[in-house]
Design an enzyme around this catalytic site. Sequence first.
Site, PDB file in Angstrom:
ATOM      1  N   TYR A   1       0.855  -1.176   0.000  1.00  0.00           N
ATOM      2  CA  TYR A   1       0.000   0.000   0.000  1.00  0.00           C
ATOM      3  C   TYR A   1       0.897   1.234   0.000  1.00  0.00           C
ATOM      4  O   TYR A   1       1.557   1.525   1.003  1.00  0.00           O
ATOM      5  CB  TYR A   1      -0.928  -0.023   1.223  1.00  0.00           C
ATOM      6  CG  TYR A   1      -1.822   1.186   1.420  1.00  0.00           C
ATOM      7  CD1 TYR A   1      -2.045   2.115   0.419  1.00  0.00           C
ATOM      8  CD2 TYR A   1      -2.475   1.381   2.632  1.00  0.00           C
ATOM      9  CE1 TYR A   1      -2.873   3.211   0.607  1.00  0.00           C
ATOM     10  CE2 TYR A   1      -3.312   2.470   2.845  1.00  0.00           C
ATOM     11  CZ  TYR A   1      -3.501   3.384   1.835  1.00  0.00           C
ATOM     12  OH  TYR A   1      -4.309   4.471   2.035  1.00  0.00           O
TER      13      TYR A   1
ATOM     14  N   LYS B   1      -1.737  -1.276  -3.899  1.00  0.00           N
ATOM     15  CA  LYS B   1      -2.587  -0.100  -4.091  1.00  0.00           C
ATOM     16  C   LYS B   1      -1.663   1.108  -4.158  1.00  0.00           C
ATOM     17  O   LYS B   1      -0.838   1.314  -3.256  1.00  0.00           O
ATOM     18  CB  LYS B   1      -3.569   0.065  -2.929  1.00  0.00           C
ATOM     19  CG  LYS B   1      -4.354   1.380  -2.971  1.00  0.00           C
ATOM     20  CD  LYS B   1      -5.138   1.613  -1.676  1.00  0.00           C
ATOM     21  CE  LYS B   1      -5.845   2.967  -1.718  1.00  0.00           C
ATOM     22  NZ  LYS B   1      -6.582   3.250  -0.448  1.00  0.00           N
TER      23      LYS B   1
END
Length: 299
Positions: free
Chosen positions: A138, A167
């Site tokens: 992330y 992400k």
Amino acid sequence: MKTDYIKGVIVPIITVIDEDEKIDEEGMRAQVEYCIKGGLQGILAFGSNGEFYQIEEDEMFRGFEIMKDQAAGRVPVYFGIGAINTKKCIRLARWAAEHGAAGVSVLQPMFLKPTEEELFEHFKAIAEAVPETPVLLYNNPGRTGYTLSANLVERLAHEVKNIVGMKDTSGDITQTQEFIRRNRDVDFKVFGGKDTLLYVSMCIGAVGGVCTAGNFMPELIEDVYKKYVEGDLEGSKEAQFKLNPVRLAMDIASFPVAAKDMAAIRGSKVGVPYRPSLPTTDKGKISVFRKVMTEAGLI
């Protein structure tokens, strides 16, 4: 490792709490149901908009069990990890793996300024502690103060077998594209992290997005994704343009308050934020929210 389910619009779900800042089971189940019925492809527990940085571990564990039970296998439920300490991240990852998480999402350590080698060893240690569980990086430079480099992500994607995607919330489309380009040979799955850039991210090869909008306008963010995968690129772009004014209006409120504000405007009982954050009460800001939501057909 099976990863074909890792795609689509995943919602970093709001954590619904009561006046004592304990997870409200009834409200949490209702929010899970709302997101699933809105057509979303997955749920991320304890992402940034889930206020992970506010929640004690025992409450995290209770909340995840509630979400997973309510989802009942209809969509994958991922477990978000944002701890700074490697040992704590490993403990959380192992718990998540043992309790049925579809994958774990790991934020780079905030507050620190680690070297690339330190980051490589950090992510590698976490992933190797849960070798049968998909791990998603992330990247959120806006909240941590630095970005994961394309070189680091390429190394992790190619050298650690269960680091299978990420992400990217950088908002830098060139960087997102590099994460995709350099790792497409290992089917590395990149999600866009900016709701306003879901269409653009998919145009350069993202498999979907991790989108706050799923908490209060799942039908709009899902429309961007669905039309794109059906080949209706013009329709997807127009859906993105319809969504963007609502998403951009959130910036006038403090983070992460606006998601709960907008959910409440649409009638969802999502509770208040954890203190010190407070619900938005400024009439001018609420008026802006209502205006853009009305124009988008949400209220």
